[in-house]
Design a protein around this motif. Structure first.
Motif, PDB file in Angstrom:
ATOM      1  N   SER A   1     -17.357  -4.551 -10.977  1.00  0.00           N
ATOM      2  CA  SER A   1     -16.188  -5.318 -10.539  1.00  0.00           C
ATOM      3  C   SER A   1     -15.114  -4.383 -10.004  1.00  0.00           C
ATOM      4  O   SER A   1     -15.109  -3.185 -10.292  1.00  0.00           O
ATOM      5  N   THR A   2     -14.187  -4.960  -9.235  1.00  0.00           N
ATOM      6  CA  THR A   2     -13.149  -4.173  -8.586  1.00  0.00           C
ATOM      7  C   THR A   2     -11.775  -4.772  -8.857  1.00  0.00           C
ATOM      8  O   THR A   2     -11.522  -5.947  -8.588  1.00  0.00           O
ATOM      9  N   LEU A   3     -10.899  -3.939  -9.386  1.00  0.00           N
ATOM     10  CA  LEU A   3      -9.502  -4.275  -9.619  1.00  0.00           C
ATOM     11  C   LEU A   3      -8.657  -3.437  -8.662  1.00  0.00           C
ATOM     12  O   LEU A   3      -8.875  -2.228  -8.532  1.00  0.00           O
ATOM     13  N   VAL A   4      -7.710  -4.070  -7.989  1.00  0.00           N
ATOM     14  CA  VAL A   4      -6.746  -3.333  -7.176  1.00  0.00           C
ATOM     15  C   VAL A   4      -5.357  -3.582  -7.747  1.00  0.00           C
ATOM     16  O   VAL A   4      -4.971  -4.727  -8.011  1.00  0.00           O
ATOM     17  N   TYR A   5      -4.623  -2.489  -7.964  1.00  0.00           N
ATOM     18  CA  TYR A   5      -3.251  -2.547  -8.477  1.00  0.00           C
ATOM     19  C   TYR A   5      -2.330  -1.986  -7.409  1.00  0.00           C
ATOM     20  O   TYR A   5      -2.484  -0.850  -6.982  1.00  0.00           O
TER      21      TYR A   5
END
Length: 260
Positions: A161-165
């Motif tokens: 999965s990919t989280l962008v902050y």
């Protein structure tokens, strides 16, 4: 991947919660749970301790050196330096290069070794644009974003999965590139259209966050960094006007699941 919202109040700690801080958790292939803290702003070290024992942290990543994103590192340093345990080692801190000097200035000392301690409790790593680094099962990619000080956004992948902050930023190409195809886009919306038009190059509005999310094709937009004087329904409505995907406004102690 899981994100615990420790604090999400924009620009300063609010009456209902601390400033920016997010705890990311991800298991590795052997089943070991890794914990990485994104930012530790003013007022956030207290509620962090209600979620985990800070001694369980594996690393801290700091987006930029405004107090609402790093100031409570001073409390974490005291915890790490003077803890009754003597096996904590040095905690890795990934941040803009001036961080050690900033902490020393706040605490009124020279150097990065606390009084009465034999070695520095933190191991500092300076961030740069297009940086890539790994913490356990989490891969980080940085981009310098648009803010009055050196500031970074992050693309974090783990467990498929990919989280962008976003960190703190106004609209910019670097943010759009980071966000492309993200499963969860944790994005600031510190300003609102009309009221804050006189400020440029500082923060996103709900509309600009929604436009970035729509253009990047993110699966879930989570709005954060909304200051205490702003009704969160306003940036939420702005974002919904331009982005048709799922949108939420995060609140202190929310738990966000990042699904591929």
């Amino acid at each position: 991947m899981r994100v615990h919202v420790i604090g999400c109040s924009g620009s300063f700690a609010g009456p209902d919660g601390a400033a920016s801080s997010y705890l990311i958790e991800q298991e590795d292939a052997q089943g070991r749970l890794w914990r990485v803290l994104m930012d530790l702003g003013s007022g956030a070290f207290g509620p962090l301790q209600s979620v985990i024992d800070p001694a369980e942290l594996d690393a801290v990543v700091v987006s930029h050196l405004h107090p609402d994103h790093y100031l409570d590192l001073t409390g974490l340093e005291v915890f790490w330096a003077y803890h009754e345990r003597d096996d904590l080692g040095r905690l890795p801190i990934f941040a803009p290069a001036p961080l050690p000097e900033r902490i020393a200035a706040v605490l009124g000392r020279n150097g990065d070794i606390p009084d009465g301690v034999g070695c520095a409790p933190f191991e500092h790593h300076a961030l740069t644009d297009h940086d890539r680094f790994t913490i356990g099962p989490l891969d980080f990619e940085t981009r310098r974003v648009l803010h009055p000080v050196e500031a970074y956004g992050f693309r974090i992948t783990g467990g498929g999965s990919t989280l962008v902050y976003s960190g703190d930023t106004d609209a910019c190409d670097a943010l759009d590139e980071l966000a492309r195809g993200a499963d969860l886009f944790l994005c600031e919306a510190g300003y609102i259209e009309g009221r804050d038009d006189r400020f440029t190059g500082v923060h996103l509005t709900g509309r600009r966050a929604g436009e970035s999310a729509a253009g990047a094709g993110v699966r879930h937009l989570a709005l954060t960094h909304i200051p205490a004087w702003t009704d969160p329904e306003i940036p939420l409505a702005e974002a919904r006007a331009v982005h048709s995907g799922p949108i939420t406004v995060v609140r202190p102690m929310d738990i966000l699941e990042v699904h591929p």
